[in-house]
Design an enzyme around this catalytic site. Structure first.
Site, PDB file in Angstrom:
ATOM      1  N   MET A  62      54.017   3.401 -76.700  1.00  0.00           N
ATOM      2  CA  MET A  62      53.310   3.457 -77.865  1.00  0.00           C
ATOM      3  C   MET A  62      51.831   3.145 -77.423  1.00  0.00           C
ATOM      4  O   MET A  62      50.818   3.240 -78.178  1.00  0.00           O
ATOM      5  CB  MET A  62      53.659   2.506 -78.859  1.00  0.00           C
ATOM      6  N   LYS A  63      51.569   2.185 -76.157  1.00  0.00           N
ATOM      7  CA  LYS A  63      50.139   1.897 -75.694  1.00  0.00           C
ATOM      8  C   LYS A  63      49.526   1.349 -76.891  1.00  0.00           C
ATOM      9  O   LYS A  63      48.403   1.409 -77.166  1.00  0.00           O
ATOM     10  CB  LYS A  63      49.426   3.147 -75.285  1.00  0.00           C
ATOM     11  N   GLY A  68      45.092  -9.210 -82.274  1.00  0.00           N
ATOM     12  CA  GLY A  68      46.445  -9.889 -81.750  1.00  0.00           C
ATOM     13  C   GLY A  68      47.581 -10.047 -82.773  1.00  0.00           C
ATOM     14  O   GLY A  68      48.638  -9.707 -82.385  1.00  0.00           O
ATOM     15  N   THR A  70      48.092  -8.223 -85.295  1.00  0.00           N
ATOM     16  CA  THR A  70      48.643  -6.762 -85.740  1.00  0.00           C
ATOM     17  C   THR A  70      49.725  -6.521 -84.681  1.00  0.00           C
ATOM     18  O   THR A  70      50.717  -5.905 -84.600  1.00  0.00           O
ATOM     19  CB  THR A  70      47.574  -5.672 -85.911  1.00  0.00           C
ATOM     20  N   GLN A 187      47.448  15.431 -64.828  1.00  0.00           N
ATOM     21  CA  GLN A 187      47.266  14.163 -64.093  1.00  0.00           C
ATOM     22  C   GLN A 187      46.190  14.465 -62.768  1.00  0.00           C
ATOM     23  O   GLN A 187      46.468  15.559 -62.275  1.00  0.00           O
ATOM     24  CB  GLN A 187      48.895  14.023 -63.683  1.00  0.00           C
ATOM     25  N   ARG A 208      57.208  16.844 -67.784  1.00  0.00           N
ATOM     26  CA  ARG A 208      57.215  18.501 -67.807  1.00  0.00           C
ATOM     27  C   ARG A 208      57.974  18.836 -66.559  1.00  0.00           C
ATOM     28  O   ARG A 208      58.644  20.218 -66.747  1.00  0.00           O
ATOM     29  CB  ARG A 208      55.711  19.017 -67.741  1.00  0.00           C
TER      30      ARG A 208
END
Length: 230
Positions: A62-63, A68, A70, A187, A208
């Site tokens: 989720m990054k 804080g 939240t 990438q 992928r």
């Protein structure tokens, strides 16, 4: 037995396609990553299905990045799904909040510098001058000091992070891993599975090159074979 050092990224649009892919991979894969792109397509339902019904390990990517309170609340909620890994951005205050919110066996992984970024991207984002690898290394050290169970980092920084005193007993998980001959896609800082493992990585994330393959199971088995040559 599947090698859980390989985490397959289920970067497909919805839960139906995710389950189809997991079924094709079968017992060749034991660990899956579900990212933000899948969240509105039933990502949490897929995580629950794979975890509870099939006994797979789950990495929810989720990054998280917010104030804080939240972040702490979000991590507390995600802990109810019995996940294995959850990512947050590697800013120390974000990591500390996530560490407060986690429970059970959930491990918080801090993102250092995204593997799709290079120095030009950092300049565009107004991130301080300096060598990208050194910035990633410093972010890793600070995140680990703040309570992260591990870090997400490019394989280019893996060996240096593994040598940090703060990294003892912590996890290094690397996206940006490409089997020999595979297309790089978006990438920019990549390595082969064998090189990543040699440099001290605990888990590699491959998407992928596996799910776009004509035979995803064979592609996954080939990645495991490459890791075995480390």
């Amino acid at each position: 037995m599947a090698d859980d050092r390989l985490i397959v990224a289920l970067d497909v649009p919805n839960v139906v396609q995710g389950l189809e892919l997991a079924n094709r991979l079968g017992d060749a894969v034991s660990f899956y990553k579900i990212g933000l792109g899948m969240l509105t397509g039933g990502g949490l339902a897929l995580a629950n299905e794979l975890k509870q019904e099939q006994g797979k390990r789950i990495f929810l990517d989720m990054k998280l990045f917010d104030i804080g309170a939240t972040v702490e609340a979000a991590v507390r909620g995600f802990s109810n799904f019995q996940l294995d890994f959850l990512t947050v951005h590697g800013d120390p205050q974000v990591v500390a909040a996530a560490a407060q919110g986690k429970s059970g066996g959930l491990k918080i992984l801090a993102v250092t510098v995204l593997t799709s970024l290079d120095r030009a991207d950092l300049d565009a984002n107004m991130i301080r001058p300096g060598d990208l690898s050194e910035i990633a290394l410093e972010r890793a050290a600070r995140a680990l000091e703040a309570g992260a169970d591990g870090v997400i980092a490019s394989p280019h920084e893996a060996a240096a992070i593994r040598a940090l005193p703060q990294a003892k007993g912590r996890l290094i998980v690397t996206p940006g891993v490409r089997p020999a001959g595979a297309a790089l896609g978006d990438q920019k800082r990549v390595a082969t599975p064998a090189q990543a493992i040699t440099d001290g990585v605990d888990h590699i994330v491959v998407g992928r090159p596996i799910w776009q393959a004509a035979d995803p199971r064979a592609a996954a088995e080939a990645v495991v074979a490459e890791m075995g040559r480390a």
